[in-house]
Design an enzyme around this catalytic site. Structure first.
Site, PDB file in Angstrom:
ATOM      1  N   ASP A 106       0.863  -1.183   0.000  1.00  0.00           N
ATOM      2  CA  ASP A 106       0.000   0.000   0.000  1.00  0.00           C
ATOM      3  C   ASP A 106       0.904   1.240   0.000  1.00  0.00           C
ATOM      4  O   ASP A 106       1.369   1.661  -1.042  1.00  0.00           O
ATOM      5  CB  ASP A 106      -0.906  -0.108   1.235  1.00  0.00           C
ATOM      6  CG  ASP A 106      -1.969   0.962   1.303  1.00  0.00           C
ATOM      7  OD1 ASP A 106      -2.503   1.326   0.256  1.00  0.00           O
ATOM      8  OD2 ASP A 106      -2.289   1.422   2.411  1.00  0.00           O
ATOM      9  N   PHE A 155      -9.714   0.447  -0.839  1.00  0.00           N
ATOM     10  CA  PHE A 155      -9.577  -0.643   0.128  1.00  0.00           C
ATOM     11  C   PHE A 155     -10.160  -1.942  -0.433  1.00  0.00           C
ATOM     12  O   PHE A 155     -11.254  -1.961  -0.990  1.00  0.00           O
ATOM     13  CB  PHE A 155     -10.276  -0.282   1.434  1.00  0.00           C
ATOM     14  CG  PHE A 155      -9.904  -1.189   2.562  1.00  0.00           C
ATOM     15  CD1 PHE A 155      -8.749  -0.970   3.301  1.00  0.00           C
ATOM     16  CD2 PHE A 155     -10.692  -2.291   2.860  1.00  0.00           C
ATOM     17  CE1 PHE A 155      -8.391  -1.831   4.330  1.00  0.00           C
ATOM     18  CE2 PHE A 155     -10.344  -3.161   3.884  1.00  0.00           C
ATOM     19  CZ  PHE A 155      -9.194  -2.934   4.612  1.00  0.00           C
ATOM     20  N   ASP A 162      -8.092  -8.567   5.337  1.00  0.00           N
ATOM     21  CA  ASP A 162      -9.202  -8.330   6.260  1.00  0.00           C
ATOM     22  C   ASP A 162      -9.626  -6.878   6.324  1.00  0.00           C
ATOM     23  O   ASP A 162      -8.881  -5.974   5.937  1.00  0.00           O
ATOM     24  CB  ASP A 162      -8.793  -8.757   7.671  1.00  0.00           C
ATOM     25  CG  ASP A 162      -7.784  -7.782   8.286  1.00  0.00           C
ATOM     26  OD1 ASP A 162      -6.742  -7.533   7.650  1.00  0.00           O
ATOM     27  OD2 ASP A 162      -8.041  -7.254   9.378  1.00  0.00           O
TER      28      ASP A 162
END
Ligand code: IMP
Ligand code: MG
Length: 178
Positions: A106, A155, A162
């Site tokens: 990320d 996201f 998760d």
């Protein structure tokens, strides 16, 4: 595939299981080629990469080893700042051909801080293979050697990843609904 609701958020289907496994097979063929006769050591970073590592490792036909580690980050002293430690790295990587397996890069912060620690142990080579990369979220420089999917800066959930502890068991990847 239907939408998935977890906690307060809704997620929509993004990548199918077939698309994910197809890319992972391609990656395995590439690694088979690049590491033939080298007996590489794969270091999978938990928790997020458990499904990716498992499916990738099953596809490899070369001799290879795998170990699983967890990265814990905590606030160090003022001089050391923020510290990342690897839990469970019990294999000597000196002189080894090492491939890190990560679910997603990320901002790049985690890997960027962890790589120097591995390099200090003088592996013969050190490469990074990721399932997902969000190039637009990049803040810290990371050289990614193998990547299955470059994705937008949104996201994602499922296939090991998760949202607040849940959703790792989903076979497909989902994206946060706008
Ligand atoms: P980085 O240090 O910013 O590159 O973040 C890496 C870690 O953040 C990953 O290993 C994931 O655990 C988590 N992460 C980043 N983006 C996502 C996402 O879209 N979904 C789920 N977890 C994520
Ligand atoms: Mg992770």
């Amino acid at each position: 595939m239907q939408t998935v609701s977890i906690h307060d958020k809704t997620f929509v289907p993004y990548l199918t299981e077939a698309e994910i496994l197809g890319k992972i097979k391609e990656l395995a063929r590439q690694l088979d080629k690049d590491y033939k006769g080298k007996r590489p050591l794969f270091i999978a970073i938990l928790n997020g990469s458990f499904m990716f590592s498992s499916d990738l490792f099953k596809e490899l036909t070369i001799e290879a080893e795998i170990c699983f580690i967890k990265l814990a980050s905590y606030k160090g002293t003022k001089s050391t700042g923020h510290v990342i430690t690897a839990i469970g790295l019990d294999t000597d990587i000196t002189g080894r051909d090492v491939v890190i397996l990560e679910d997603i890069i990320d901002t790049g912060k985690t890997i960027n801080e962890f790589l120097p620690q591995l390099n200090n142990q003088h592996p013969a080579t050190l490469k990074i293979a990721v399932l997902l990369h969000k190039p637009d979220a990049s803040v810290f420089p990371v050289k990614i050697d193998y990547c299955c999917f470059s994705i937008p800066n949104k996201f994602v959930l499922g296939y090991g990843l998760d949202y607040d502890g849940l959703g790792r068991n989903l076979r497909e990847l989902y994206q946060l609904k706008d």
